[in-house]
Motif scaffolding. Structure first.
Motif, PDB file in Angstrom:
ATOM      1  N   ILE A 296      47.349  43.779  55.875  1.00 49.89           N
ATOM      2  CA  ILE A 296      46.792  45.064  55.432  1.00 49.89           C
ATOM      3  C   ILE A 296      47.512  45.527  54.168  1.00 49.89           C
ATOM      4  CG2 ILE A 296      46.695  47.514  56.052  1.00 49.89           C
ATOM      5  CD1 ILE A 296      46.293  46.506  59.017  1.00 49.89           C
ATOM      6  N   THR A 297      48.818  45.355  54.165  1.00 50.72           N
ATOM      7  CA  THR A 297      49.634  45.826  53.042  1.00 50.72           C
ATOM      8  C   THR A 297      49.402  45.000  51.786  1.00 50.72           C
ATOM      9  OG1 THR A 297      51.286  46.580  54.621  1.00 50.72           O
ATOM     10  CG2 THR A 297      52.024  46.314  52.348  1.00 50.72           C
ATOM     11  N   ILE A 298      49.364  43.695  51.941  1.00 49.72           N
ATOM     12  CA  ILE A 298      49.128  42.832  50.776  1.00 49.72           C
ATOM     13  C   ILE A 298      47.732  43.078  50.210  1.00 49.72           C
ATOM     14  CG2 ILE A 298      48.767  40.420  50.068  1.00 49.72           C
ATOM     15  CD1 ILE A 298      51.145  39.653  51.841  1.00 49.72           C
ATOM     16  N   LEU A 299      46.743  43.197  51.092  1.00 52.51           N
ATOM     17  CA  LEU A 299      45.381  43.428  50.610  1.00 52.51           C
ATOM     18  C   LEU A 299      45.303  44.730  49.817  1.00 52.51           C
ATOM     19  CD1 LEU A 299      42.399  42.781  50.387  1.00 52.51           C
ATOM     20  CD2 LEU A 299      42.055  43.843  52.622  1.00 52.51           C
ATOM     21  N   ASP A 300      45.909  45.766  50.373  1.00 49.83           N
ATOM     22  CA  ASP A 300      45.866  47.069  49.695  1.00 49.83           C
ATOM     23  C   ASP A 300      46.487  46.962  48.300  1.00 49.83           C
ATOM     24  OD1 ASP A 300      45.268  49.813  49.577  1.00 49.83           O
ATOM     25  OD2 ASP A 300      47.292  50.356  50.195  1.00 49.83           O
ATOM     26  N   LEU A 301      47.620  46.306  48.200  1.00 47.10           N
ATOM     27  CA  LEU A 301      48.286  46.184  46.899  1.00 47.10           C
ATOM     28  C   LEU A 301      47.514  45.261  45.951  1.00 47.10           C
ATOM     29  CD1 LEU A 301      51.988  46.266  48.118  1.00 47.10           C
ATOM     30  CD2 LEU A 301      50.915  47.917  46.598  1.00 47.10           C
ATOM     31  N   LEU A 302      46.838  44.272  46.498  1.00 52.21           N
ATOM     32  CA  LEU A 302      45.963  43.425  45.676  1.00 52.21           C
ATOM     33  C   LEU A 302      44.836  44.251  45.057  1.00 52.21           C
ATOM     34  CD1 LEU A 302      45.548  40.253  47.887  1.00 52.21           C
ATOM     35  CD2 LEU A 302      45.590  40.113  45.408  1.00 52.21           C
ATOM     36  N   LEU A 303      44.251  45.128  45.858  1.00 53.79           N
ATOM     37  CA  LEU A 303      43.147  45.949  45.351  1.00 53.79           C
ATOM     38  C   LEU A 303      43.672  46.953  44.324  1.00 53.79           C
ATOM     39  CD1 LEU A 303      41.086  46.537  48.638  1.00 53.79           C
ATOM     40  CD2 LEU A 303      40.889  44.681  46.982  1.00 53.79           C
ATOM     41  N   ILE A 304      44.825  47.538  44.609  1.00 54.52           N
ATOM     42  CA  ILE A 304      45.433  48.486  43.669  1.00 54.52           C
ATOM     43  C   ILE A 304      45.734  47.811  42.329  1.00 54.52           C
ATOM     44  CG2 ILE A 304      47.590  49.733  43.194  1.00 54.52           C
ATOM     45  CD1 ILE A 304      47.628  50.488  46.182  1.00 54.52           C
ATOM     46  N   ASN A 305      46.205  46.593  42.396  1.00 53.50           N
ATOM     47  CA  ASN A 305      46.631  45.884  41.188  1.00 53.50           C
ATOM     48  C   ASN A 305      45.483  45.535  40.240  1.00 53.50           C
ATOM     49  OD1 ASN A 305      48.621  44.285  39.611  1.00 53.50           O
ATOM     50  ND2 ASN A 305      47.276  42.590  40.203  1.00 53.50           N
ATOM     51  N   MET A 306      44.233  45.624  40.749  1.00 53.47           N
ATOM     52  CA  MET A 306      43.099  45.225  39.918  1.00 53.47           C
ATOM     53  C   MET A 306      43.042  45.962  38.587  1.00 53.47           C
ATOM     54  SD  MET A 306      40.082  44.754  42.756  1.00 53.47           S
ATOM     55  CE  MET A 306      38.834  44.204  41.577  1.00 53.47           C
ATOM     56  N   SER A 307      43.528  47.200  38.569  1.00 54.22           N
ATOM     57  CA  SER A 307      43.431  48.008  37.342  1.00 54.22           C
ATOM     58  C   SER A 307      44.724  48.007  36.527  1.00 54.22           C
ATOM     59  CB  SER A 307      43.062  49.451  37.711  1.00 54.22           C
ATOM     60  OG  SER A 307      44.051  50.010  38.549  1.00 54.22           O
ATOM     61  N   ALA A 308      45.604  47.051  36.793  1.00 50.46           N
ATOM     62  CA  ALA A 308      46.893  47.045  36.084  1.00 50.46           C
ATOM     63  C   ALA A 308      46.757  46.786  34.583  1.00 50.46           C
ATOM     64  CB  ALA A 308      47.836  46.018  36.711  1.00 50.46           C
ATOM     65  N   ARG A 309      45.717  46.082  34.192  1.00 51.18           N
ATOM     66  CA  ARG A 309      45.510  45.772  32.773  1.00 51.18           C
ATOM     67  C   ARG A 309      44.119  46.195  32.330  1.00 51.18           C
ATOM     68  NH1 ARG A 309      47.176  39.618  31.635  1.00 51.18           N
ATOM     69  NH2 ARG A 309      48.851  39.350  33.163  1.00 51.18           N
ATOM     70  N   ILE A 310      44.020  46.714  31.144  1.00 55.16           N
ATOM     71  CA  ILE A 310      42.710  47.120  30.629  1.00 55.16           C
ATOM     72  C   ILE A 310      41.788  45.895  30.511  1.00 55.16           C
ATOM     73  CG2 ILE A 310      43.330  47.006  28.171  1.00 55.16           C
ATOM     74  CD1 ILE A 310      41.195  49.789  29.766  1.00 55.16           C
ATOM     75  N   ASP A 311      42.363  44.731  30.276  1.00 58.76           N
ATOM     76  CA  ASP A 311      41.534  43.524  30.188  1.00 58.76           C
ATOM     77  C   ASP A 311      40.790  43.276  31.495  1.00 58.76           C
ATOM     78  OD1 ASP A 311      42.421  43.154  27.672  1.00 58.76           O
ATOM     79  OD2 ASP A 311      43.827  41.536  28.144  1.00 58.76           O
ATOM     80  N   ASN A 312      41.478  43.512  32.607  1.00 55.33           N
ATOM     81  CA  ASN A 312      40.823  43.329  33.899  1.00 55.33           C
ATOM     82  C   ASN A 312      39.757  44.393  34.152  1.00 55.33           C
ATOM     83  OD1 ASN A 312      42.187  41.009  34.535  1.00 55.33           O
ATOM     84  ND2 ASN A 312      43.781  42.044  35.742  1.00 55.33           N
ATOM     85  N   VAL A 313      40.027  45.602  33.699  1.00 54.60           N
ATOM     86  CA  VAL A 313      39.010  46.658  33.843  1.00 54.60           C
ATOM     87  C   VAL A 313      37.749  46.260  33.081  1.00 54.60           C
ATOM     88  CG1 VAL A 313      38.523  49.116  33.593  1.00 54.60           C
ATOM     89  CG2 VAL A 313      40.884  48.370  34.008  1.00 54.60           C
ATOM     90  N   LYS A 314      37.946  45.720  31.891  1.00 51.19           N
ATOM     91  CA  LYS A 314      36.785  45.291  31.094  1.00 51.19           C
ATOM     92  C   LYS A 314      36.008  44.167  31.767  1.00 51.19           C
ATOM     93  CE  LYS A 314      38.596  46.530  26.545  1.00 51.19           C
ATOM     94  NZ  LYS A 314      39.092  45.990  25.265  1.00 51.19           N
ATOM     95  N   LYS A 315      36.732  43.271  32.452  1.00 51.64           N
ATOM     96  CA  LYS A 315      36.058  42.167  33.155  1.00 51.64           C
ATOM     97  C   LYS A 315      35.015  42.689  34.128  1.00 51.64           C
ATOM     98  CE  LYS A 315      39.485  38.502  33.447  1.00 51.64           C
ATOM     99  NZ  LYS A 315      40.521  37.928  34.342  1.00 51.64           N
ATOM    100  N   ILE A 316      35.319  43.822  34.769  1.00 51.24           N
ATOM    101  CA  ILE A 316      34.393  44.382  35.756  1.00 51.24           C
ATOM    102  C   ILE A 316      33.261  45.151  35.088  1.00 51.24           C
ATOM    103  CG2 ILE A 316      34.197  45.952  37.755  1.00 51.24           C
ATOM    104  CD1 ILE A 316      35.928  43.482  38.299  1.00 51.24           C
ATOM    105  N   TYR A 317      33.578  45.886  34.017  1.00 48.36           N
ATOM    106  CA  TYR A 317      32.576  46.821  33.484  1.00 48.36           C
ATOM    107  C   TYR A 317      31.821  46.354  32.254  1.00 48.36           C
ATOM    108  CZ  TYR A 317      34.241  50.045  36.985  1.00 48.36           C
ATOM    109  OH  TYR A 317      34.542  50.617  38.173  1.00 48.36           O
ATOM    110  N   GLU A 318      32.336  45.341  31.573  1.00 40.30           N
ATOM    111  CA  GLU A 318      31.595  44.920  30.392  1.00 40.30           C
ATOM    112  C   GLU A 318      30.541  43.886  30.736  1.00 40.30           C
ATOM    113  OE1 GLU A 318      34.559  45.918  26.682  1.00 40.30           O
ATOM    114  OE2 GLU A 318      34.327  43.843  27.338  1.00 40.30           O
ATOM    115  N   ASN A 319      29.423  44.010  30.096  1.00 38.69           N
ATOM    116  CA  ASN A 319      28.338  43.041  30.344  1.00 38.69           C
ATOM    117  C   ASN A 319      28.566  41.773  29.541  1.00 38.69           C
ATOM    118  OD1 ASN A 319      27.080  44.986  31.943  1.00 38.69           O
ATOM    119  ND2 ASN A 319      26.366  46.013  30.078  1.00 38.69           N
TER     120      ASN A 319
END
Lengths: 364, 364, 364, 364
Positions: A341-364
Motif C-alpha cells: 500500500i505504501t509503495i503504491l501510494d508513493l509511486l502514484l505521488i511520484n508521477m508528478s515529480a518532473r514536468i516532463d512526466n506531466v507532459k507525457k500524460i497531457y500532451e497529445n
C-alpha cells in the motif's frame, strides 16, 4: 481523527470491531482499469485467516470478502472500492470476564484512557482482527503493483531464538510458520509447542522484500520511502521495531563497510552491496527494498498475571479465549499489505515529480 | 508533493538547500498565547550547529534564526510562524568536483533519478543541514509541551561498539558526544579519533525519553503514537532503524517476560515494568515514552571509493570537504525535535476524542 | 491548523502579517524542470501592488520578491520553493487608534474571539496584504500550466452597478479597473470618484476563464473541480459568492435551456453552449472553465460607524489610514492565482486516474 | 485520490454506485460518547428518499441504514462508524440504452474522459444517489452538534421563478417542496406540474441557516468557514453557485450599506444587521450563519436532445427512466448534511487554537 485513514493518493479507510457485525475497508484513489475480483482478495485474506494453522487462534471465521463498489465488469472504475467481511463467529461471552479489567500488554487501559468507553469484546477496534482490512486493501495494491512488474513478499525470519539460515522462497507457503527454511521451521515448531505447554507465547521477526521498484520512489524530507514504510509497519499491532537494510547493525559499522559502492551492470547503474536496503536519502535506488519488523510475543497468555481493574484496584487475571501463541506467521501477509500500500501510494505521488512526466500524460 | 510538509494540526513546512541562500520552516497551527522568542529557538539550534564540537564538520555557520511572522509582543498569535536562517558560509567550490559523480551512501543518484536535476552543492536538499529547520520547529513544540508539563530529552546511547553503562542526565550536555555517561564518552572519543585517523566514520544509537505525556495520546489504527514516532525519526537522514521500549529484543522474549503488569501507585494506575516503552495499542499509557534510533556511519569518507558518474561509467571518488565523522551527537537534538513535534501534534489531535472534552471548550 | 496550507500535491504554505517583517510562501510539490525566475513572479506581484493605480491604497511597498530555495540554475528542482517579500513601509502608528476597537466588516472581532490575541497592526494576518503570497505562488503555477498549454485570465466584470457590455482581452491591462471594456471602465471610474467623495466604497464581480484545460480534471465526489475552485476563490478575503457557468441564473432556467448539447467539431467532442462553465459532474469537459466571484465593498470607510471595543462597550469609529475604495481590480490577479493553483493541483492528482497512465511513466 | 474522502478531524469516506450492491460511508474521528442509533440516521435518510414525494423519482428504495461499527451500547466509541444501505431496486435494464451515449448535462462524458471506463448504470458514482452517504454522515454530525446546542436547518427558497415571501419554520416539513411558505409552495407545485407536462425540469435555490455556532470557528486563510462551506455545498451534484450572507448582492452595495455595525445586546457583542451571514474574515461571529446554493434544473429530461456517442458521432437521445423534475426539495437535507459536517469539523479543529484551551483538556 481516530487514525483509520491511511495514504495520500491511494487512500484507505478501515473500520470494524473484532466482535462487531463486520469489518471492512474503503479504498479511494485506486487507478481505473485494473482487473480485480473477490478471488484475488480472498487469497490474501486466507493467509491471515484464524484457524489456518496449528499455532493460530482456534476461532474459525470464514472471512469471506464481498466487493460492494468500485469494480465494474471485473475492472476498477477509479471510484471507491468498498470491501466487507461479515463476522460469523463472535463468541462474545468469552470476553465478558475481562469487561472491567485491563489485560497487560493490551490496549484496554490506554483505549479507555483515551475515549472513556471501550468495546471490550475481543479487543474491539484494537484487536489484531483489524488487520483483515489492511490485507484486503493490500490485495488491491498487489494487483496494481503487478501491472508495473513489482513483486512484494515477506516471510518469518525468526521465531524466538530460532533464525532462518537458508532461503527457499517456495518453502514460505509450505510450512505453517511461513519460514523460507524448512529446518528452521521445524525447530520453531518445537519451540512453539514448548511455549504452548508452558501457557506462554513468543515473538519473532518478519522480513519483507520488494523487487522491481524503480529508482526515484519516495519523497525527500518527511515522506521518505523508509520513513513511510516505518510508519506503515510500526502501525501493525504488535510491532516494536522496524529496520531497513543493515538496520541496527549499521550503528556498529564503519562507513567504509556500510557504504554500498556503485557499479555498472549490463549497462545500468547497480550496487556492489545493499546495506541501504534499496533506499538512499529516502528514495528508492532500484535495488531490492529490504525491511524487518520485530513482533513482541502475544500478550494474551493463560498464566495468571497481576493487573488492575476499572476502579483502579489490583487484581489477578487469567485470560481465556482463543489466542495465537505467536502472531508472526499470520502477520507475514499483513506486513506485505502495508508495504505494498505504501509503495503504491508513493509511486502514484511520484508521477508528478518532473514536468516532463506531466507532459507525457497531457500532451497529445 | 516533495514531502517537506509534516503534521496534521501542528503542521510544519521546511525548505532550503545546504548551499542555497537560506533555510527555514513555516509552522502552521501552533496554539496562540505561547511565549516564544528567538533566544529559545537559538538554544536548540546551537546544539546542532556545525563546528560546535571537535568531531563535527569544520563548516562554521552562525545559524542565527529570525522570526518573520506569527509572534506578536512575545506571544504566538495562532498564525503561521516563519523562521529563517540565512546561509553565510557556502563554499560552493568545494563541491564542484562531485557535480557529475554519485557519492556512495548519499542521495545523489536517487535524487537525480527522481527529479532529473540536482543541486549538487553540498547535498542540496538532501544535506543533513536540512535538519536545522526541524530543530527550529522543534523548539516551538518544546515551548508548547513545557506549558503542559511534558519534558523530552535525547542522548547518545552508543557510538560504534561503545555503549553507555551508567546514566547521568546532567552529563549529556557536558561532553561533546552527548552521552549521559562520562566514561563511555571518553572511550567513544578514542574510537572517533581512531576512525578519523583511518579516514573512516562510525555510526551509533540515539535514545529519546518523553516524560509527562498523559495516557490516551495516539490514534488507534494507522496514526498510532509509535507508528507516528517511527516515521518522524526514520525521516532523519541517516537513520536505518527505530524501536520502541524493548524493541527488537521483544522478538526474543516470552510473553510472560515482555508483558508489563499493571499496578496501583499513589492511587493511580502504574506498571511494574516498561517494556512497552510507554505505548500500548499505539496509545500512550502515562509512563515514559522510550525510543531508540540507529544511525548509520557518515557516508562521506575521505578514502577512495568505487562509484559511477552521470554517464553511467565507473569511476573512483575521494570525497573532500567538511564532514562529520559521526552524525550521532549533532543528531540528538534532531531526534528530540521530531519526537516533540509528533507528540504535540497527536496531543492536539486527541483533544476531540471525547464529546465531553469538546463540551469543556464550547460550553459556557 | 490555522489553515494557511493549501493543496494536495502542489501544496503551498503562506505566512506573514500585514505589518510584520515580511510575507511569503513555501511551495512544495512543484514539478522539477520548470523555468522560474524572480522576474516572472514579480510581474504578477506588480499587478496587485498597492499604489499601482489611482483607486488603490496609498501605501507604497516595493513588494520585491526573493527566491530563497528550490530553484537551481533557473529551473525548479522539485524541492520546496521559498519566496519572500520583506515589508518596507509599515506605518504602524496609523493603526494604533484601532488597537482596542473592532472595525465593522473586518475580522478584528472574530480573530480575537478565536485566538484571544490579535496583531492589530493593519489587520495582521487577516489583511488583504496576505494575498501577496497567493499571487507569488500563482505565478509558479502559471509557469507550470504554460508548459501544458493552459491559459488562465481574469478581469473585472462589474463595479457596483456598472457591468461590462463588450469584451476586449487586450483592454484588461490597459485600464486601472482591469475591465475588458474601455467604456465601462470609464463609467466605473466615475462611480469610484463619487464613492470616494462620499467617503464610501463599492463592490464588484471578477470573472475568470481557464482555456486549454483537458477533459477529465477534477475528482468525483468532494474534490470536484468546481467545489475546489469555490473554496479557492471564497477563501479570498472579501468574496461573498462564487458561481460556475450559468451559476445562480441556472436556478431560473428550464432543463431544456440549461443543458449543453454535445456535438462534434473538427472530429472532436464539443458543446453547443457552455452553461456548465466547462465542468460536468465536477470534472472538466474540455471547454472553457468560467467562474465568477462577488466581492463586497471594502469595509474600511472613513465615515463614522457604530461599533464596540474590547471591553464590550459601544463606541463610534472613524477608520483612518490607507485603504482601497474598491478591492476588485487588485483582486483580479488574486482570483487568477487561486484558480491556477487549484487547477494545477487537480491536474497533478489526475495523473494516476488510470493504470494506463501510470504505466506510461513507469514502463520502459 | 478519487476525492471521496472529506474532512480533517471528522473525516468521512463515502462509496457506492447508484446501481451497485450498496452505498455507504465510513466516519472516522467522531468524538466518543455521543448517543447514536439507526433511527436517528434513518430520519434524515427518509427526507431524501426517492419516491417520498410526488415530484421525486419514482424509484422506490427502502434505503434502510445499518450501523456496522463504531457504536457500542448506543454510544459512539471514537472508532470508525461504518454505515451501509443496500440497494434493493436496481432496474439496470432501464439504462442499457444510454450505455454508449453521453447525456447532456450529466457526467457521462467527463467521467469517461477521466477514467476510460464507466459504470453507466444510473449514473454510477456520479448519480445523485451518492448523496445518500452524505446525509447518513450528516445525521451523525447533527447528533454531535446537538450536544453543543447548534441547530442547522435548510429549506427551499425558490423553485424556478417562485420565491418564498414569508417564513414559517414548521411549514418546511409540511409541504413536499420543503418551502417555509405554504402559498409559495402551492405556486411552485403548479410550476412543477407545468414543467412535467412539458417534459421539462426546473432549478431552484436552497437556503441554510446554522444557529448557535460560537464565535471563532473557521481558520484564517484557506480553511475559512465560508470557503469550506462553499466547497462542501458546491460539491453537491447540481449546485452551480454558492453565496454567504448578502452574497452576490454585496457586489452592488456601498460599504456603508453592507457593513454590519457591532452593538451590545444583553451585555454581549451583537450586530445591527447580518449581511456577513455570520462570518467575518472567514471566522464565525456568533450570529446566524446563512448560505444559499443555486441548483440547476435536473439534466435528465424526456425530450429529444442532441448529443454524441462513444465513437464521437452525433446522435439524438431521449432519456427514459425515473428522474426528479426538480432536485431541490430532496437536496435540502443534503445541504444541511454538508453544512453540519463542515461546521463540526472546523469546531473540532478550533479546539487547539489557544494554549489555554489545550490546558483545559490536559491539566488536572
Amino acid at each position: 481523527m481516530s487514525g483509520s485513514v491511511y495514504g495520500n493518493i491511494f487512500k484507505i479507510s478501515t473500520w470494524g470491531e473484532s466482535h462487531g457485525e463486520a469489518l471492512g475497508v474503503v479504498i479511494d484513489g485506486c487507478p481505473a482499469g485494473v482487473h480485480i475480483d473477490e478471488e484475488i482478495i480472498q487469497q490474501d485474506l486466507d493467509r491471515r485467516k484464524p484457524g489456518a494453522f496449528k499455532y493460530g487462534t482456534k476461532r474459525s471465521e470464514s472471512d469471506s470478502v464481498r466487493i460492494l463498489s468500485g469494480v465494474f465488469e471485473g475492472k476498477t472504475t477509479g471510484t471507491p472500492i468498498s470491501l466487507v467481511v461479515f463476522n460469523t463467529d463472535q463468541k462474545s461471552r468469552d470476553y465478558a470476564n475481562i469487561m472491567n479489567v485491563y489485560r497487560p500488554g493490551h490496549a484496554d487501559f490506554t483505549f479507555e484512557s483515551k475515549y472513556g468507553i471501550r468495546d471490550y469484546r475481543g479487543g474491539g477496534r484494537s484487536s489484531a482482527r483489524e488487520t483483515l482490512a489492511r490485507v484486503a486493501a493490500g490485495a488491491i495494491a498487489r494487483a496494481c503493483l503487478k501491472e508495473l512488474g513489482i513483486d512484494v513478499y515477506a516471510y518469518t525470519r525468526s521465531i524466538g531464538s530460532v533464525n532462518i539460515t537458508t532461503f527457499d522462497r517456495d518453502e514460505i507457503m509450505n510450512n505453517p510458520l511461513c519460514m523460507p527454511d524448512k529446518s528452521a521451521a521445524k525447530k520453531a515448531a518445537a519451540l512453539m509447542d514448548k511455549a504452548m505447554a508452558d501457557l506462554n507465547s513468543v515473538g519473532g521477526i518478519v522480513e519483507c522484500v520488494a523487487k522491481g521498484v524503480p529508482a526515484g520512489i519516495g519523497e525527500t524530507v518527511f515522506d521518505k520511502l523508509d520513513a513511510s514504510l516505518a510508519k506503515a509497519v510500526m502501525s501493525i499491532g504488535a510491532v516494536k521495531g522496524v529496520e531497513i537494510g543493515s538496520g541496527f547493525s549499521a550503528a556498529l559499522k564503519y562507513g567504509s563497510e556500510n557504504n554500498d559502492c556503485f557499479t555498472v551492470k549490463d549497462g545500468k547503474p547497480a550496487k556492489l552491496s545493499n546495506n541501504a536496503g534499496g533506499i538512499l536519502g529516502g528514495i528508492s535506488d532500484g535495488s531490492d527494498i529490504i525491511l524487518r519488523a520485530a513482533f513482541k510475543p502475544t500478550p494474551s497468555i493463560s498464566r495468571p498475571q497481576k493487573t488492575i481493574n476499572k476502579n483502579i484496584q489490583e487484581e489477578e487475571i487469567i485470560i481465556k479465549g482463543r489466542h495465537d501463541p505467536v502472531v508472526v506467521p499470520r502477520a507475514v501477509v499483513v506486513v506485505e499489505a502495508m508495504v505494498m500500500i505504501t509503495i503504491l501510494d508513493l509511486l502514484l505521488i511520484n508521477m508528478s515529480a518532473r514536468i516532463d512526466n506531466v507532459k507525457k500524460i497531457y500532451e497529445n
